[in-house]
Design a protein around this motif. Structure first.
Motif, PDB file in Angstrom:
ATOM      1  N   VAL A   1      15.064  20.872 -31.440  1.00 46.98           N
ATOM      2  CA  VAL A   1      14.588  21.417 -31.896  1.00 46.98           C
ATOM      3  C   VAL A   1      14.707  22.570 -33.242  1.00 46.98           C
ATOM      4  O   VAL A   1      14.966  23.911 -32.316  1.00 46.98           O
ATOM      5  CB  VAL A   1      12.953  21.067 -32.416  1.00 46.98           C
ATOM      6  CG1 VAL A   1      12.423  20.906 -33.578  1.00 46.98           C
ATOM      7  CG2 VAL A   1      12.756  19.303 -31.521  1.00 46.98           C
TER       8      VAL A   1
ATOM      9  N   SER B   1      15.151  12.106 -31.491  1.00 44.90           N
ATOM     10  CA  SER B   1      16.425  12.474 -32.039  1.00 44.90           C
ATOM     11  C   SER B   1      15.459  12.555 -33.280  1.00 44.90           C
ATOM     12  O   SER B   1      14.786  12.317 -33.742  1.00 44.90           O
ATOM     13  CB  SER B   1      17.661  11.857 -31.852  1.00 44.90           C
ATOM     14  OG  SER B   1      17.978  11.922 -30.290  1.00 44.90           O
ATOM     15  N   THR B   2      17.011  12.580 -33.861  1.00 42.63           N
ATOM     16  CA  THR B   2      16.742  12.343 -36.103  1.00 42.63           C
ATOM     17  C   THR B   2      16.277  11.484 -36.474  1.00 42.63           C
ATOM     18  O   THR B   2      15.306  11.623 -36.865  1.00 42.63           O
ATOM     19  CB  THR B   2      17.659  12.609 -36.752  1.00 42.63           C
ATOM     20  OG1 THR B   2      18.970  14.264 -35.754  1.00 42.63           O
ATOM     21  CG2 THR B   2      17.971  13.262 -38.029  1.00 42.63           C
TER      22      THR B   2
ATOM     23  N   HIS C   1      12.157  11.126 -34.946  1.00 46.53           N
ATOM     24  CA  HIS C   1      11.143  12.463 -36.069  1.00 46.53           C
ATOM     25  C   HIS C   1      11.154  11.390 -37.290  1.00 46.53           C
ATOM     26  O   HIS C   1      10.355  11.563 -37.839  1.00 46.53           O
ATOM     27  CB  HIS C   1      12.370  14.057 -35.934  1.00 46.53           C
ATOM     28  CG  HIS C   1      11.608  14.201 -34.776  1.00 46.53           C
ATOM     29  ND1 HIS C   1      12.465  14.330 -33.428  1.00 46.53           N
ATOM     30  CD2 HIS C   1      10.795  15.603 -34.869  1.00 46.53           C
ATOM     31  CE1 HIS C   1      11.719  15.100 -32.748  1.00 46.53           C
ATOM     32  NE2 HIS C   1      10.888  16.035 -33.127  1.00 46.53           N
ATOM     33  N   ASP C   2      12.404  11.369 -37.841  1.00 45.87           N
ATOM     34  CA  ASP C   2      11.969  11.076 -39.546  1.00 45.87           C
ATOM     35  C   ASP C   2      11.697   9.416 -39.551  1.00 45.87           C
ATOM     36  O   ASP C   2      10.405   9.358 -40.687  1.00 45.87           O
ATOM     37  CB  ASP C   2      13.364  10.382 -40.234  1.00 45.87           C
ATOM     38  CG  ASP C   2      14.901  11.742 -40.183  1.00 45.87           C
ATOM     39  OD1 ASP C   2      14.250  12.777 -40.345  1.00 45.87           O
ATOM     40  OD2 ASP C   2      16.203  11.617 -40.639  1.00 45.87           O
TER      41      ASP C   2
ATOM     42  N   ASN D   1      14.138  20.231 -38.102  1.00 44.50           N
ATOM     43  CA  ASN D   1      13.362  19.920 -38.295  1.00 44.50           C
ATOM     44  C   ASN D   1      12.891  19.676 -40.468  1.00 44.50           C
ATOM     45  O   ASN D   1      13.366  21.042 -40.799  1.00 44.50           O
ATOM     46  CB  ASN D   1      12.311  20.749 -37.965  1.00 44.50           C
ATOM     47  CG  ASN D   1      10.566  21.078 -38.778  1.00 44.50           C
ATOM     48  OD1 ASN D   1      10.170  19.554 -38.818  1.00 44.50           O
ATOM     49  ND2 ASN D   1      10.015  21.541 -39.104  1.00 44.50           N
TER      50      ASN D   1
ATOM     51  N   TRP E   1      21.908  23.066 -30.389  1.00 48.41           N
ATOM     52  CA  TRP E   1      21.645  21.350 -31.464  1.00 48.41           C
ATOM     53  C   TRP E   1      23.220  21.525 -31.767  1.00 48.41           C
ATOM     54  O   TRP E   1      23.208  19.608 -31.468  1.00 48.41           O
ATOM     55  CB  TRP E   1      20.968  21.652 -32.749  1.00 48.41           C
ATOM     56  CG  TRP E   1      21.046  22.032 -33.573  1.00 48.41           C
ATOM     57  CD1 TRP E   1      21.005  23.575 -33.781  1.00 48.41           C
ATOM     58  CD2 TRP E   1      22.010  21.863 -34.341  1.00 48.41           C
ATOM     59  NE1 TRP E   1      21.174  24.479 -35.785  1.00 48.41           N
ATOM     60  CE2 TRP E   1      22.028  23.267 -35.764  1.00 48.41           C
ATOM     61  CE3 TRP E   1      22.365  20.608 -35.182  1.00 48.41           C
ATOM     62  CZ2 TRP E   1      23.017  23.156 -36.595  1.00 48.41           C
ATOM     63  CZ3 TRP E   1      23.322  21.035 -36.530  1.00 48.41           C
ATOM     64  CH2 TRP E   1      23.597  22.032 -36.640  1.00 48.41           C
TER      65      TRP E   1
ATOM     66  N   TYR F   1      18.961  15.887 -30.556  1.00 48.76           N
ATOM     67  CA  TYR F   1      18.473  17.021 -31.872  1.00 48.76           C
ATOM     68  C   TYR F   1      17.553  16.416 -32.608  1.00 48.76           C
ATOM     69  O   TYR F   1      18.185  15.575 -33.234  1.00 48.76           O
ATOM     70  CB  TYR F   1      19.856  18.035 -32.230  1.00 48.76           C
ATOM     71  CG  TYR F   1      20.456  17.060 -32.650  1.00 48.76           C
ATOM     72  CD1 TYR F   1      20.476  17.200 -33.806  1.00 48.76           C
ATOM     73  CD2 TYR F   1      21.387  16.502 -32.170  1.00 48.76           C
ATOM     74  CE1 TYR F   1      21.657  17.076 -35.608  1.00 48.76           C
ATOM     75  CE2 TYR F   1      22.720  15.545 -33.014  1.00 48.76           C
ATOM     76  CZ  TYR F   1      22.237  16.260 -34.335  1.00 48.76           C
ATOM     77  OH  TYR F   1      23.738  15.346 -35.539  1.00 48.76           O
ATOM     78  N   TYR F   2      17.291  17.599 -33.069  1.00 49.67           N
ATOM     79  CA  TYR F   2      16.553  16.924 -34.249  1.00 49.67           C
ATOM     80  C   TYR F   2      16.579  18.601 -35.536  1.00 49.67           C
ATOM     81  O   TYR F   2      15.841  19.706 -34.808  1.00 49.67           O
ATOM     82  CB  TYR F   2      15.104  17.230 -34.336  1.00 49.67           C
ATOM     83  CG  TYR F   2      14.321  16.548 -35.526  1.00 49.67           C
ATOM     84  CD1 TYR F   2      14.832  15.810 -36.792  1.00 49.67           C
ATOM     85  CD2 TYR F   2      12.735  17.639 -35.655  1.00 49.67           C
ATOM     86  CE1 TYR F   2      13.611  15.995 -37.549  1.00 49.67           C
ATOM     87  CE2 TYR F   2      11.969  16.931 -36.961  1.00 49.67           C
ATOM     88  CZ  TYR F   2      12.753  16.288 -37.604  1.00 49.67           C
ATOM     89  OH  TYR F   2      11.653  15.886 -38.940  1.00 49.67           O
TER      90      TYR F   2
ATOM     91  N   SER G   1       8.020  18.249 -37.238  1.00 47.37           N
ATOM     92  CA  SER G   1       7.538  19.179 -36.634  1.00 47.37           C
ATOM     93  C   SER G   1       6.406  19.317 -36.486  1.00 47.37           C
ATOM     94  O   SER G   1       5.197  19.693 -35.519  1.00 47.37           O
ATOM     95  CB  SER G   1       8.422  20.494 -36.337  1.00 47.37           C
ATOM     96  OG  SER G   1       9.238  20.149 -35.558  1.00 47.37           O
TER      97      SER G   1
END
Length: 602
Positions: free
Chosen positions: A373, A346-347, A350-351, A459, A445, A456-457, A463
């Protein structure tokens, strides 16, 4: 169709609406609606957030509610755009304002231009919400007009008075737990309607929960959408705020709005007394002592949830390296040249993965379920229609369109558009081994923000690094178990790691309620979040299954939009305008008490 014709049809519809409501003319009311049709009310005509579908349900519900609230003075809203036809052929929309015995209200109406209709228009969506209550006594914020406080003696300063009042405060009507964007917004709106309240927060200062998050965290929604009630950002602020800028703003907001908050104070537990209808709340104070206060209402404003959640993955306890939850991760500086597995896509996952990559770590992401995404630039397509309108109007439109069939119809089209714009990005991610989907029923999302706040992300660079191979994606279905040196795969190979970051979210609000108030209260409240069978978000700023317990949760935008809705309901129960309400297991409301204002504190 020319503008004057649309305006005339809107006025005809408005006049006929006023007539049929006054006459309780059910047949005439049905002629004003299209098929399908929807009504959403946010405490304008009911003491709830609710939505009804279909001519019969809306006629029964709205006519009775309008009669009870004594609706009157219906007119086109002079503070909104004039009625207009929409680009989608045959549709139009307009805004109304009206009064009831409770207060000043407004409505958003959209529907179809219909030459066969007596008014030339049929409503598909009617949304009503309360704007201002008619109060017999002035709100608390207006009682001390000259200096903002009443000096205890000549020469007492505002700061001295503030400290005195905080130290000698009597039991508040409302105890708000948490002073992030939700708690501060709710307190500001309670102050606006004159409800004495106390906010407690475990942090040392405003914005603490944001300051403690990972360094690279930033808001993913544009600046103007993140305004809190009453006090808005300067135009000189950047389009997207870092988490530290946002934390500073919350701290400033608390001070500027004079929020009555006790920091470094935790709610240990709270017990509700059915006889007195008071919560007995035990507070852990900064000096280690315990203080007991009694409050008529408690609002849980704890944001996205409770404590860190680390799933019981096979063999995880055997891993020899550090295991760090995302809430404890600060930055990737100490992970340079190390092999790091980030569990979760998720967010936050990714971060954190991107931050580790920038700090020279060898990063893999462990994926348990598909991710939705959307590039952050692409995501703004959702806000294009309201990006140039005043924030208050945008909020009114947004609240109206959160009628579930309307939002689902919008999300299908929105997700088709964003998926097409991001097609190349998605193809690259799939080639890199990531499972990418469009979410439940291909709602995308945004739907996940309403239902789970995860999965969800948006981007902002991760990505592209994944597509280029800088970050590896591993499917956890291929994991057999964690072992001291890393992960054993089902094929027998060992993937070695030096550290694991668990971007696995937080415990549910139900767990928070059970911890603070007991299993029975948690069971009475039931599930928090996600859409219920009635189309509304479960337990969001509406009566719950536990009387005098309210919950504020979700994103920053939700805090601004719903804090006033919650404040109105609490004010109504305290003053006796509304009975004490509880939500039954089937989602309907029941009257728990006839009149809360008749009770006297003991």
């Amino acid at each position: 169709m020319d503008q004057s014709t649309v305006v005339n049809r809107a006025i005809k519809w408005m006049n006929e609406f006023e007539r049929v409501v006054a006459a309780q003319d059910r047949n005439g009311f049905g002629a004003l609606l299209s098929d399908p049709c929807y009504w959403r009310d946010l405490v304008a005509l009911t003491w709830d957030t609710q939505q009804l579908y279909g001519e019969d349900a809306i006629a029964d519900g709205l006519l009775a509610a309008a009669q009870d609230r004594q609706i009157r003075s219906i007119r086109l809203d002079p503070n909104r755009p004039a009625p207009k036809a929409l680009e989608s052929g045959g549709a139009a929309e307009f805004f109304l304002t009206f009064e009831t015995r409770i207060g000043r209200c407004r409505a958003f109406v959209s529907g179809l231009l219909d030459d066969a209709s007596a008014t030339g228009f049929r409503a598909k969506l009617i949304s009503t919400d309360l704007v201002e209550m008619f109060l017999e006594t002035p709100p608390q914020s207006q009682k001390m007009e000259r200096y903002g406080y009443d000096p205890a003696h000549p020469g007492e300063t505002w700061a001295q008075a503030r400290e005195r009042l905080s130290a000698t405060m009597t039991d508040p009507e409302v105890l708000v737990v948490g002073c992030g964007e939700w708690g501060a917004s709710i307190a500001a709106e309670l102050d606006r309607v004159g409800v004495p309240n106390l906010v407690i927060d475990a942090g040392q200062r405003g914005g603490g929960s944001w300051r403690n998050r990972y360094d690279s965290l930033a808001l993913h929604t544009p600046l103007v959408r993140n305004n809190l009630p009453i006090l808005h950002f300067p135009e000189t602020f950047p389009a997207y705020l870092s988490k530290d800028q946002w934390a500073d703003w919350i701290e400033l907001y608390i001070k500027a709005m004079d929020i009555n908050v006790w920091f470094e104070t935790r709610l240990s537990n709270a017990v509700y007394d059915q006889e007195t209808q008071l919560w007995e709340a035990r507070l852990a104070m900064p000096d280690g002592s315990e203080r007991v206060i009694k409050a008529r209402h408690i609002v849980l404003a704890v944001g996205i949830g409770g404590s860190a959640r680390i799933p019981n993955l096979p063999g995880l306890a055997d891993f020899a390296g550090p295991i760090v939850h995302s809430s404890e991760f600060k930055n990737g500086a100490s992970y340079r040249d190390k092999k790091v597995l980030v569990v979760g896509v998720s967010t936050s996952g990714h971060d954190i993965a991107l931050d580790l990559y920038h700090h020279g770590a060898q990063v893999s992401m462990g994926q348990r379920s598909p991710a939705t995404v959307c590039d952050i630039a692409t995501a703004q397509v959702a806000f294009n229609s309201t990006s140039t309108v005043p924030l208050d109007e945008a909020d009114q439109r947004s609240l109206a369109n959160l009628t579930r069939p309307i939002i689902e119809e919008f999300l299908r089209e929105y997700t088709k558009k964003t998926d097409e714009l991001d097609r190349e990005l998605h193809e690259g991610l799939r080639r890199a081994g990531m499972r990418v989907d469009a979410g439940e029923n291909e709602y995308g999302w945004l739907y996940k923000t309403y239902t789970q706040l995860a999965g969800y992300y948006l981007n902002v660079g991760c990505s592209e690094v994944i597509v280029e191979g800088g970050i590896t994606v591993m499917q956890m279905a291929e994991f057999e178990k964690f072992v001291p040196q890393g992960v054993r795969l089902h094929n027998g190979e060992i993937a070695e790691f030096d550290a694991i970051i668990m971007a696995t979210g937080f415990e549910s609000h139900s767990t928070v309620i059970e911890t603070l108030m007991g299993a029975e209260v948690a069971e009475n409240v039931g599930k928090v979040g996600g859409f219920g069978d009635d189309g509304e978000t479960r337990n969001l700023c509406r009566p719950t299954g536990q009387e005098h317990l309210w919950i504020g949760f979700g994103g920053i935008i939700d805090a601004r939009k719903y804090a006033k809705v919650l404040a109105f309901q609490i004010k109504a129960e305290i003053t006796g305008l509304a009975p004490t309400l509880i939500r039954l297991p089937d989602g309907t409301l029941d009257t728990a008490r006839d009149n809360a204002s008749e009770l006297v504190r003991t």
